[in-house]
Design an enzyme around this catalytic site. Sequence first.
Site, PDB file in Angstrom:
ATOM      1  N   GLU A  76      27.277  37.582  54.465  1.00 32.30           N
ATOM      2  CA  GLU A  76      28.000  36.749  53.493  1.00 32.30           C
ATOM      3  C   GLU A  76      28.070  37.434  52.130  1.00 32.30           C
ATOM      4  O   GLU A  76      29.083  37.365  51.444  1.00 32.30           O
ATOM      5  CB  GLU A  76      27.323  35.373  53.359  1.00 32.30           C
ATOM      6  CG  GLU A  76      27.520  34.501  54.585  1.00 32.30           C
ATOM      7  CD  GLU A  76      27.355  33.013  54.283  1.00 32.30           C
ATOM      8  OE1 GLU A  76      27.017  32.651  53.134  1.00 32.30           O
ATOM      9  OE2 GLU A  76      27.565  32.213  55.219  1.00 32.30           O
ATOM     10  N   ARG A  79      30.845  39.923  51.763  1.00 26.57           N
ATOM     11  CA  ARG A  79      32.222  39.434  51.628  1.00 26.57           C
ATOM     12  C   ARG A  79      32.705  39.567  50.185  1.00 26.57           C
ATOM     13  O   ARG A  79      33.898  39.487  49.915  1.00 26.57           O
ATOM     14  CB  ARG A  79      32.319  37.969  52.069  1.00 26.57           C
ATOM     15  CG  ARG A  79      32.078  37.718  53.533  1.00 26.57           C
ATOM     16  CD  ARG A  79      33.027  38.530  54.400  1.00 26.57           C
ATOM     17  NE  ARG A  79      34.419  38.397  53.985  1.00 26.57           N
ATOM     18  CZ  ARG A  79      35.262  37.427  54.345  1.00 26.57           C
ATOM     19  NH1 ARG A  79      34.840  36.514  55.170  1.00 26.57           N
ATOM     20  NH2 ARG A  79      36.502  37.384  53.904  1.00 26.57           N
ATOM     21  N   GLY A  90      20.581  51.216  60.889  1.00 29.03           N
ATOM     22  CA  GLY A  90      19.956  50.925  62.185  1.00 29.03           C
ATOM     23  C   GLY A  90      20.114  52.085  63.153  1.00 29.03           C
ATOM     24  O   GLY A  90      19.623  52.024  64.290  1.00 29.03           O
ATOM     25  N   ARG A 186      28.267  30.898  44.977  1.00 32.42           N
ATOM     26  CA  ARG A 186      27.038  30.913  45.784  1.00 32.42           C
ATOM     27  C   ARG A 186      25.877  30.164  45.164  1.00 32.42           C
ATOM     28  O   ARG A 186      24.789  30.140  45.735  1.00 32.42           O
ATOM     29  CB  ARG A 186      26.633  32.366  46.059  1.00 32.42           C
ATOM     30  CG  ARG A 186      27.702  33.201  46.742  1.00 32.42           C
ATOM     31  CD  ARG A 186      28.146  32.633  48.073  1.00 32.42           C
ATOM     32  NE  ARG A 186      29.080  33.537  48.758  1.00 32.42           N
ATOM     33  CZ  ARG A 186      29.550  33.335  49.982  1.00 32.42           C
ATOM     34  NH1 ARG A 186      29.200  32.256  50.665  1.00 32.42           N
ATOM     35  NH2 ARG A 186      30.397  34.179  50.536  1.00 32.42           N
TER      36      ARG A 186
HETATM   37  C1  LIG Z   1      31.149  27.957  50.745  1.00 31.59           C
HETATM   38  C2  LIG Z   1      31.850  29.178  51.289  1.00 31.59           C
HETATM   39  C3  LIG Z   1      32.314  29.180  52.579  1.00 31.59           C
HETATM   40  C4  LIG Z   1      32.982  30.305  53.103  1.00 31.59           C
HETATM   41  N1  LIG Z   1      33.413  30.284  54.384  1.00 31.59           N
HETATM   42  C5  LIG Z   1      34.043  31.360  54.919  1.00 31.59           C
HETATM   43  C6  LIG Z   1      34.503  31.370  56.267  1.00 31.59           C
HETATM   44  O1  LIG Z   1      34.349  30.407  56.984  1.00 31.59           O
HETATM   45  N2  LIG Z   1      35.104  32.480  56.736  1.00 31.59           N
HETATM   46  C7  LIG Z   1      35.332  33.572  55.938  1.00 31.59           C
HETATM   47  O2  LIG Z   1      35.905  34.555  56.401  1.00 31.59           O
HETATM   48  N3  LIG Z   1      34.909  33.604  54.647  1.00 31.59           N
HETATM   49  C8  LIG Z   1      34.272  32.534  54.123  1.00 31.59           C
HETATM   50  N4  LIG Z   1      33.827  32.566  52.825  1.00 31.59           N
HETATM   51  C9  LIG Z   1      34.018  33.792  52.045  1.00 31.59           C
HETATM   52  C10 LIG Z   1      35.148  33.626  50.984  1.00 31.59           C
HETATM   53  O3  LIG Z   1      36.404  33.397  51.606  1.00 31.59           O
HETATM   54  C11 LIG Z   1      35.234  34.896  50.124  1.00 31.59           C
HETATM   55  O4  LIG Z   1      35.602  35.996  50.917  1.00 31.59           O
HETATM   56  C12 LIG Z   1      33.929  35.231  49.456  1.00 31.59           C
HETATM   57  O5  LIG Z   1      33.399  34.088  48.846  1.00 31.59           O
HETATM   58  C13 LIG Z   1      34.131  36.325  48.417  1.00 31.59           C
HETATM   59  O6  LIG Z   1      34.818  35.779  47.338  1.00 31.59           O
HETATM   60  P1  LIG Z   1      35.920  36.621  46.544  1.00 31.59           P
HETATM   61  O7  LIG Z   1      37.006  37.075  47.457  1.00 31.59           O
HETATM   62  O8  LIG Z   1      36.319  35.793  45.353  1.00 31.59           O
HETATM   63  O9  LIG Z   1      35.018  37.858  46.017  1.00 31.59           O
HETATM   64  P2  LIG Z   1      35.399  39.400  45.893  1.00 31.59           P
HETATM   65  O10 LIG Z   1      35.750  39.960  47.210  1.00 31.59           O
HETATM   66  O11 LIG Z   1      34.267  40.044  45.141  1.00 31.59           O
HETATM   67  O12 LIG Z   1      36.693  39.393  45.018  1.00 31.59           O
HETATM   68  C14 LIG Z   1      36.649  38.990  43.628  1.00 31.59           C
HETATM   69  C15 LIG Z   1      38.063  38.607  43.210  1.00 31.59           C
HETATM   70  O13 LIG Z   1      38.895  39.785  43.300  1.00 31.59           O
HETATM   71  C16 LIG Z   1      40.178  39.398  43.790  1.00 31.59           C
HETATM   72  N5  LIG Z   1      40.403  40.079  45.080  1.00 31.59           N
HETATM   73  C17 LIG Z   1      39.499  40.810  45.785  1.00 31.59           C
HETATM   74  N6  LIG Z   1      40.081  41.326  46.889  1.00 31.59           N
HETATM   75  C18 LIG Z   1      41.355  40.890  46.891  1.00 31.59           C
HETATM   76  C19 LIG Z   1      42.439  41.068  47.774  1.00 31.59           C
HETATM   77  N7  LIG Z   1      42.364  41.777  48.895  1.00 31.59           N
HETATM   78  N8  LIG Z   1      43.607  40.500  47.455  1.00 31.59           N
HETATM   79  C20 LIG Z   1      43.757  39.764  46.328  1.00 31.59           C
HETATM   80  N9  LIG Z   1      42.761  39.539  45.447  1.00 31.59           N
HETATM   81  C21 LIG Z   1      41.574  40.098  45.726  1.00 31.59           C
HETATM   82  C22 LIG Z   1      40.171  37.864  43.927  1.00 31.59           C
HETATM   83  O14 LIG Z   1      40.635  37.301  42.715  1.00 31.59           O
HETATM   84  C23 LIG Z   1      38.720  37.561  44.111  1.00 31.59           C
HETATM   85  O15 LIG Z   1      38.356  36.242  43.722  1.00 31.59           O
HETATM   86  C24 LIG Z   1      33.178  31.453  52.298  1.00 31.59           C
HETATM   87  C25 LIG Z   1      32.700  31.437  50.979  1.00 31.59           C
HETATM   88  C26 LIG Z   1      32.047  30.326  50.470  1.00 31.59           C
HETATM   89  C27 LIG Z   1      31.537  30.353  49.052  1.00 31.59           C
END
Ligand SMILES: Cc1cc2nc3c(=O)[nH]c(=O)nc-3n(C[C@H](O)[C@H](O)[C@H](O)COP(=O)(O)OP(=O)(O)OC[C@H]3O[C@@H](n4cnc5c(N)ncnc54)[C@H](O)[C@@H]3O)c2cc1C
Length: 232
Positions: A76, A79, A90, A186
């Site tokens: 997680e 992500r 590993g 988180r």
């Molecule tokens: C409660 C919870 C439940 C979740 N459940 C799931 C789930 O079921 N399945 C799942 O796959 N994920 C899940 N996630 C993961 C979630 O979808 C995000 O991938 C994760 O929280 C990372 O967030 P982020 O993309 O904002 O962060 P980062 O990857 O660090 O990105 C930061 C910011 O950069 C920008 N950014 C980064 N990459 C891109 C891109 N390729 N295109 C456009 N803008 C971008 C966005 O503005 C993003 O907010 C969950 C997250 C949470 C908190």
Amino acid sequence: MTNKATFCSDMSVDLVRCLADDDIVIDSARVSTNTVGADTDVSRFIDFLVRDRHGSPFEHCVFTFALDVPIFVAREIMRHRIASYSEESGRYTASRLKFYLLESHRPLVQAGKPGDYKFTPGSQLQIDYASIVNASTCVEAAETYQAMLDDGIAREVARMVLPVSTYTRIHMTINARSLMNFLSLRHATKDSWYKTSPLYEIELVAKQMEQQFKEFMPHTHAAFIEHGRIAP
Ligand SMILES: Cc1cc2nc3c(=O)[nH]c(=O)nc-3n(C[C@H](O)[C@H](O)[C@H](O)COP(=O)(O)OP(=O)(O)OC[C@H]3O[C@@H](n4cnc5c(N)ncnc54)[C@H](O)[C@@H]3O)c2cc1C
């Protein structure tokens, strides 16, 4: 057989190094107006930057954390793409066979549907059942893993029998803007303008990171809270 299963319930977060304080943010912002070094009310200026979502000055502050967490938590964490990671291999090292042990107060039962749910503690029977099955599965996996190594099978193949509760070590380098995004998702608090429902274990990680963030960047942290825990 040499390697035996050990158990732990901690999410270990150590600060390896950081280049982060509120003055770095101010200097980076002041480049814009050619006023680097000018007298500034740090608190007010940072509050303005966070409130109006001028995010790039915060990217000049960087934290490196050493994490020792179960694979399901690491997965997680990773992500969050706007961070850099290095992970224990590993393939090149044998697993430490350290596994996550459920603590009795860890919420066990989910009520509600995806997007609108909460967790409750569970009955004593459920707690005992989950803990015993969790531990016995890990012991069995550890024995199988070790037997495969003893039989000459490569680490990269033997590790396939290990569960996601196996601990892994990661170094995570993240800038303050991205860290605020991580914390907004988180670490669920009452100050947050947007609701989030983080996994119990990743929230333990986020809380420790937030302590370090607050210590090194108190004005930025205060503004982050004041403006609803939204990353600028
Ligand atoms: C409660 C919870 C439940 C979740 N459940 C799931 C789930 O079921 N399945 C799942 O796959 N994920 C899940 N996630 C993961 C979630 O979808 C995000 O991938 C994760 O929280 C990372 O967030 P982020 O993309 O904002 O962060 P980062 O990857 O660090 O990105 C930061 C910011 O950069 C920008 N950014 C980064 N990459 C891109 C891109 N390729 N295109 C456009 N803008 C971008 C966005 O503005 C993003 O907010 C969950 C997250 C949470 C908190």
